[in-house]
Structures are given as C-alpha cells and as structure tokens.
Scaffold this motif. Structure first.
Motif, PDB file in Angstrom:
ATOM      1  N   MET A  79      48.133  31.682  40.754  1.00  0.00           N
ATOM      2  CA  MET A  79      47.040  32.504  41.302  1.00  0.00           C
ATOM      3  C   MET A  79      47.467  33.957  41.351  1.00  0.00           C
ATOM      4  O   MET A  79      48.656  34.265  41.492  1.00  0.00           O
ATOM      5  CB  MET A  79      46.738  32.090  42.746  1.00  0.00           C
ATOM      6  CG  MET A  79      46.399  30.645  42.901  1.00  0.00           C
ATOM      7  SD  MET A  79      44.718  30.390  42.394  1.00  0.00           S
ATOM      8  CE  MET A  79      44.603  28.655  42.666  1.00  0.00           C
ATOM      9  N   ILE A  80      46.481  34.812  41.330  1.00  0.00           N
ATOM     10  CA  ILE A  80      46.756  36.247  41.464  1.00  0.00           C
ATOM     11  C   ILE A  80      45.697  36.841  42.391  1.00  0.00           C
ATOM     12  O   ILE A  80      44.547  36.394  42.383  1.00  0.00           O
ATOM     13  CB  ILE A  80      46.767  36.922  40.066  1.00  0.00           C
ATOM     14  CG1 ILE A  80      47.376  38.317  40.133  1.00  0.00           C
ATOM     15  CG2 ILE A  80      45.389  36.962  39.425  1.00  0.00           C
ATOM     16  CD1 ILE A  80      47.792  38.868  38.771  1.00  0.00           C
ATOM     17  N   ASP A  85      55.402  28.499  31.935  1.00  0.00           N
ATOM     18  CA  ASP A  85      55.379  28.995  33.323  1.00  0.00           C
ATOM     19  C   ASP A  85      55.892  30.429  33.398  1.00  0.00           C
ATOM     20  O   ASP A  85      56.612  30.805  34.334  1.00  0.00           O
ATOM     21  CB  ASP A  85      56.221  28.094  34.246  1.00  0.00           C
ATOM     22  CG  ASP A  85      55.484  26.826  34.613  1.00  0.00           C
ATOM     23  OD1 ASP A  85      54.242  26.834  34.573  1.00  0.00           O
ATOM     24  OD2 ASP A  85      56.155  25.818  34.914  1.00  0.00           O
ATOM     25  N   ASP A  86      55.561  31.228  32.395  1.00  0.00           N
ATOM     26  CA  ASP A  86      56.033  32.613  32.349  1.00  0.00           C
ATOM     27  C   ASP A  86      55.052  33.519  33.105  1.00  0.00           C
ATOM     28  O   ASP A  86      54.105  34.089  32.532  1.00  0.00           O
ATOM     29  CB  ASP A  86      56.156  33.040  30.871  1.00  0.00           C
ATOM     30  CG  ASP A  86      56.701  34.457  30.735  1.00  0.00           C
ATOM     31  OD1 ASP A  86      56.795  35.168  31.762  1.00  0.00           O
ATOM     32  OD2 ASP A  86      57.010  34.847  29.596  1.00  0.00           O
ATOM     33  N   PHE A  87      55.279  33.648  34.429  1.00  0.00           N
ATOM     34  CA  PHE A  87      54.327  34.392  35.267  1.00  0.00           C
ATOM     35  C   PHE A  87      54.386  35.893  35.013  1.00  0.00           C
ATOM     36  O   PHE A  87      53.357  36.573  35.093  1.00  0.00           O
ATOM     37  CB  PHE A  87      54.569  34.084  36.747  1.00  0.00           C
ATOM     38  CG  PHE A  87      54.271  32.649  37.087  1.00  0.00           C
ATOM     39  CD1 PHE A  87      53.497  31.867  36.251  1.00  0.00           C
ATOM     40  CD2 PHE A  87      54.763  32.080  38.258  1.00  0.00           C
ATOM     41  CE1 PHE A  87      53.212  30.547  36.539  1.00  0.00           C
ATOM     42  CE2 PHE A  87      54.487  30.756  38.570  1.00  0.00           C
ATOM     43  CZ  PHE A  87      53.711  29.993  37.702  1.00  0.00           C
ATOM     44  N   ILE A 106      47.558  40.318  31.656  1.00  0.00           N
ATOM     45  CA  ILE A 106      46.399  40.795  32.425  1.00  0.00           C
ATOM     46  C   ILE A 106      46.351  42.324  32.408  1.00  0.00           C
ATOM     47  O   ILE A 106      45.302  42.939  32.176  1.00  0.00           O
ATOM     48  CB  ILE A 106      46.453  40.230  33.871  1.00  0.00           C
ATOM     49  CG1 ILE A 106      46.203  38.717  33.834  1.00  0.00           C
ATOM     50  CG2 ILE A 106      45.453  40.930  34.777  1.00  0.00           C
ATOM     51  CD1 ILE A 106      46.442  37.992  35.144  1.00  0.00           C
ATOM     52  N   TYR A 107      47.537  42.947  32.619  1.00  0.00           N
ATOM     53  CA  TYR A 107      47.588  44.423  32.630  1.00  0.00           C
ATOM     54  C   TYR A 107      47.317  45.000  31.250  1.00  0.00           C
ATOM     55  O   TYR A 107      46.520  45.933  31.099  1.00  0.00           O
ATOM     56  CB  TYR A 107      48.948  44.909  33.156  1.00  0.00           C
ATOM     57  CG  TYR A 107      48.927  45.061  34.666  1.00  0.00           C
ATOM     58  CD1 TYR A 107      48.318  46.164  35.265  1.00  0.00           C
ATOM     59  CD2 TYR A 107      49.484  44.091  35.497  1.00  0.00           C
ATOM     60  CE1 TYR A 107      48.264  46.283  36.651  1.00  0.00           C
ATOM     61  CE2 TYR A 107      49.447  44.207  36.874  1.00  0.00           C
ATOM     62  CZ  TYR A 107      48.834  45.313  37.445  1.00  0.00           C
ATOM     63  OH  TYR A 107      48.772  45.435  38.797  1.00  0.00           O
ATOM     64  N   ASP A 108      47.954  44.426  30.221  1.00  0.00           N
ATOM     65  CA  ASP A 108      47.803  44.968  28.859  1.00  0.00           C
ATOM     66  C   ASP A 108      46.353  44.929  28.393  1.00  0.00           C
ATOM     67  O   ASP A 108      45.898  45.785  27.660  1.00  0.00           O
ATOM     68  CB  ASP A 108      48.660  44.177  27.854  1.00  0.00           C
ATOM     69  CG  ASP A 108      50.148  44.372  28.124  1.00  0.00           C
ATOM     70  OD1 ASP A 108      50.476  45.296  28.901  1.00  0.00           O
ATOM     71  OD2 ASP A 108      50.969  43.590  27.579  1.00  0.00           O
ATOM     72  N   ASP A 121      51.640  40.030  42.457  1.00  0.00           N
ATOM     73  CA  ASP A 121      52.372  39.131  41.559  1.00  0.00           C
ATOM     74  C   ASP A 121      51.628  37.806  41.496  1.00  0.00           C
ATOM     75  O   ASP A 121      50.796  37.512  42.368  1.00  0.00           O
ATOM     76  CB  ASP A 121      53.786  38.863  42.111  1.00  0.00           C
ATOM     77  CG  ASP A 121      54.671  40.073  41.883  1.00  0.00           C
ATOM     78  OD1 ASP A 121      54.317  40.913  41.032  1.00  0.00           O
ATOM     79  OD2 ASP A 121      55.713  40.168  42.569  1.00  0.00           O
ATOM     80  N   ILE A 122      52.006  37.010  40.493  1.00  0.00           N
ATOM     81  CA  ILE A 122      51.381  35.680  40.382  1.00  0.00           C
ATOM     82  C   ILE A 122      52.189  34.686  41.224  1.00  0.00           C
ATOM     83  O   ILE A 122      53.426  34.700  41.180  1.00  0.00           O
ATOM     84  CB  ILE A 122      51.335  35.239  38.904  1.00  0.00           C
ATOM     85  CG1 ILE A 122      50.357  36.153  38.143  1.00  0.00           C
ATOM     86  CG2 ILE A 122      50.934  33.776  38.767  1.00  0.00           C
ATOM     87  CD1 ILE A 122      50.342  35.929  36.647  1.00  0.00           C
TER      88      ILE A 122
END
Ligand code: GAP
Length: 493
Positions: free
Chosen positions: A96-97, A142-144, A151-153, A168-169
C-alpha cells in the motif's frame, strides 16, 4: 418484430447497471439510511433469488453432477493457528502507499493499473502495457523501492489531491480480527476467515474417513469470507464481506497438473454454459504465484471496466495439509490402496466469488434495445438472464380484474408456485406489467384472457423476443420446467 429493426446494446455502463440494480431490488448499499458502509452491500428481493440460483447451480454441479465431490459448511471462526498454518498471518499482505496530502491509502497495483487504464483510454495502449509489465515484474520480486520509483517516474498522482506526494510502500494484512472469550482477560485474537478453503483443509480427514472417500475426490463449500480491502472499487466486484464458492480436489502427488488442466477447462465451460459469452471469457495466468501454488490461473470476464477475475484455479500442492499437520501434530495423510502408500494429498482448488459471478451475469444480461422506427421508435430495457438463473421464472397476469379471470389465473398460480418462483399481478395495463417483468429479467409472462375461459389456453410472452404464443394451460408447467431446467445447462458441459 423484425430482427433488423433492433439495435441491441449489451455493454451497459457500470453506473447504469448499479442504478438498475438498486432501483429494481437487486443490490442496495449496506445500511444506506446511515449513508452506507464502503465496500459492503445488501442483496434485495430479486438479487437474493439470482444469487441463490447461481449458488445452487454451482453446488449441484460440484456435488450431485460431478459425483466424487461432497459438500460441507464450516464455521467462519476458526482456531487462530489455522491462519498461521495457511500463511495468511505472515503472507496475506498487499503493498500500500499513502498520499500525504489527501491522506488516502491505495493498493499499489490498483493505483498503477488505474493509470494504465487512463493511458489506454487516450490511445496509448503500448505505454499502458509496458507500465503493467514493469509493475508485474517488480511485484513478483517484492521490489517496493522499484514500485515507488515507477509511480514517481510516471507521475502517477493521487486521484483526490492530484499530487505525487507519496509515502513509502508498506505491507498491510487484509484479515479482519476480533476477540473471542467471555471475559476480556481471557480474550484471544481471532480472525474472520479471508477464504473458505481452510475450513475444508482442516476437515479433510473427517470427511475422507466418514465418507470413505477415495482419491481423487473433492470437498465443496459456499460461505462468507472477509477481507479488509483498502480500496473499495467497482460496486460488488471488490467487497469487504463477500461469498466464495470453493472446491478443493485432493489428488495423488504428481497428478496435480493434469487435474489442474481438467478443472481449468471444466470451469470455463461451466461459465459459458450458464450464458456468459465465450468471447467475454478468458484465462489469465498469474504473474506472481501465491505462497501456496505451483500453478495458478484466473478466469476473467469482460466487465464494462475491462477483463477482470471471476474465478481462480490454483494447484495448491500439499502446502496447506502439510502445514496443518506440522502445527496441529495431527497426521493429514491418506492411505492409497492402489499403490499401497501413505501420502499427504496434493490439492487443486477452484474458487469463484458468488458476488463477482452475480455481477458478471448482471452486466451480461443488461440490455437496451431500440425497437420500432421513426416516430414510433423507443427503447426497451430488459435483463436477459438464462431462464435457469432468472430471479422470477414466470409472471401470471389476468387480462382484467373481472369476468372470472383472476380466479382462472389463481388456478395457474396453484399449478406453478410449488416448483417455481412466480409473481401474480393484476394492476395496470398488460404492457406496463410486461415492462416491469422485463426490468427484473422474468423470462415468461403468462396472460389469462377471455379465450382461456373457453378453451383453457393462455398466452406465453417470451422476454427476449417479446413474441407471444398460445399454449394449453396444462402444458405451462412442463414448458417452464424445461426452459429453466438445470439439466439443460449440464447437457452443454
Ligand atoms: N482460496 C483461494 C482464494 O481465496 P482468491 O483469488 O483470493 O483465491 C477467489 O479469491 C475468488 O474470490 C476470486 O476469484 C473472486 O471471485 C472472489 N473474491 C476475492 N476477493 C474478493 C472481494 N474482495 N470481493 C468480492 N469477491 C472477491
């Protein structure tokens, strides 16, 4: 009516379907007088009939028809160690974020998928596909940090605040917990089951022994499951309290992938036999296997919001039984007389959401048809459910309230009501009564008129074609029984 006069729209926008479901007694928001409860819904008078028909059909298919599957009804509350053994305490998490400005929390995959859908809508199909591909590969590892960068890019903003100010996630467990015990000090944490399957696993030996079941055999169950879904979306597609129809098929180790293939094919055929068009059904292999599976696939249906999962078929290995054996200390083994060996069976699971199946059928049935020409042109809305799942099978209408017609119609009601869910209506014009039944998907409307008094015949009006035919009254029961019979569905399997 000429077929070329018709322009049929079966797509139906989700919001129209939601309004229709509410207006005609299928689904209501839960505790609506208090403004509802997010992702929780109640089924109304016609909804419950449709859902029960779907559940009955599933249950009969699995038990009566299949032959080597039996049913159980396990409790929702289970010993807390069940969820330790199943892996749900440690592994039933979603990344989640949170958006710092709106304070809203999102499931990472939903947020990214939402952005991909928006890209697709404006024609950037390739970019959307690439984004989903990258997301799946990061989720699988699982690379958070990678997911957050994605999401940012892509400048994926919060739909509420419009900002990209993200936390953070983190992982959140989806199980609801409560306390059990009469005195607070004695209370212990207990979970509302997030899947019905574990009730089957813990009863494996009880059923196998008392039913003298021989492998391969299955145990089927319908029941409520609960998940603290963070993002409530798409009506009854994703709910916090929902119903699952699950079947665990116990097989000899090594044969599980053959059975997996068998169930995959059998289940998709079942959905098609019930009336979901084959072009609206597809398989989707899991990109990331659940902690218990060595093969997994979803059957997806094309909802108005795209192809989405209605059923999962999982080859669950011996994961669950082995872990229950480890934690409980009770042997979860089967003696196979054919090979003279003891082993923990492997399991192939089929798991379909009753509510998602309901939604698939509602979306598929929702039909708006333009009939007539020129000035005469008008729209007709009806629900074209397969007669076997329609909430009401037949409506009985005396043409008028006098001349002995209601009494004659009452004879017909008496002939039908023990075997079919029927309605009787004498109010309003016959046209209005037909329309009311179309809106809830009643396949047959039967009118009793003056000719009935003379020759005991009635008219049957067919919902989809709006055509009428005359039939002797004593043939009505047989006709409805034939059209609504489960057997006709099974014959297609
Ligand atoms: N025992 C395996 C299992 O629970 P799953 O894919 O998590 O697998 C199976 O769930 C089915 O349950 C799904 O295909 C879906 O139809 C239904 N389901 C899962 N979560 C749901 C939710 N939040 N609301 C409605 N239905 C849900």
């Amino acid at each position: 009516m000429e077929s070329n006069q018709k322009a049929v729209t079966t797509e139906g926008k989700l919001k129209d379907i939601i309004s229709h479901a509410k207006e005609y007694g299928f689904v209501f928001p839960s505790s609506e007088i208090y403004d509802g409860l997010a992702a929780v819904y109640d089924y109304g008078q016609y909804g419950v009939e449709l859902k029960n028909n779907l559940k009955n059909l599933w249950y009969k298919t699995m038990t009566q028809v299949q032959g080597n599957i039996v049913g159980i009804d396990a409790a929702i509350f289970m010993h807390p160690l069940t969820w330790k053994a199943s892996g749900h305490v440690d592994g039933f998490n979603d990344p989640m974020i949170d958006n710092k400005d709106s304070q809203k929390r999102y499931r990472v995959d939903h947020l990214i998928e939402g952005h991909a859908s928006a890209l697709e809508e404006v024609g950037n199909k390739q970019e959307a596909a690439l984004l989903v591909e990258k997301m799946n590969s990061l989720l699988a590892k699982d690379d958070f940090d990678g997911l957050r960068n994605l999401i940012y890019d892509n400048k994926i903003a919060c739909p509420i605040s419009g900002t990209v100010n993200w936390t953070d996630i983190r992982q959140f467990n989806l199980m609801f917990s409560t306390k059990i015990g009469s005195v607070a000090e004695e209370a212990d944490v207990i979970y509302l089951r997030p899947e019905t399957a574990q009730g089957i696993f813990v009863n494996f030996l009880n059923v196998q022994k008392t039913g003298r079941m021989k492998i391969p055999f299955g145990i089927a169950q319908i029941g409520k499951a609960f998940r603290n879904e963070i993002v409530a979306r798409q009506f009854i597609f994703r709910m916090r309290e929902f119903e699952q129809m699950e079947m665990q098929f116990f097989v000899r180790p090594g044969s599980e992938l053959d059975w997996y293939k068998f169930w995959k094919e059998t289940r998709i055929k079942w959905h098609a036999a019930l009336g979901l068009p084959t072009e609206k059904l597809q398989f989707h292999d899991h990109d990331k296997l659940a902690h218990y599976a060595n093969a997994a696939v979803d059957i997806e249906f094309e909802f108005p919001f795209g192809f989405k999962e209605i059923e999962g078929i999982h080859s669950r290995t011996d994961f669950d039984l082995k872990n229950h054996q480890g934690l409980s200390g009770k042997k979860m083994q089967y003696f196979d007389p054919e090979i003279n060996q003891n082993y923990i069976p492997f399991v192939v699971e089929t798991s379909v959401g009753a509510d998602r199946l309901f939604l698939a059928h509602l979306c598929n049935a929702y039909t708006i048809e333009t009939v007539g020409e020129g000035e005469e042109q008008k729209q007709r809305t009806y629900l074209k459910f397969h007669p076997a799942i329609a909430p009401v099978k037949a409506a009985i209408f005396p043409l008028t309230k006098k001349d002995g017609l209601p009494e004659k119609a009452a004879e017909l009601v008496e002939m039908l009501k023990y075997d079919f869910n029927i309605v009787y209506e004498e109010k309003d014009s016959i046209g209005k009564r037909y329309t009311r039944q179309d809106l809830i998907g009643t396949p047959f409307c039967i009118a009793v008129d003056h000719q009935t008094l003379e020759d005991n015949t009635v008219t049957i009006r067919h919902r989809d074609s709006a055509q009428q035919e005359r039939l002797p009254m004593h043939e009505v029961h047989g006709r409805i029984a034939y059209e609504t019979s489960f057997k006709r569905i099974f014959e297609k399997l």
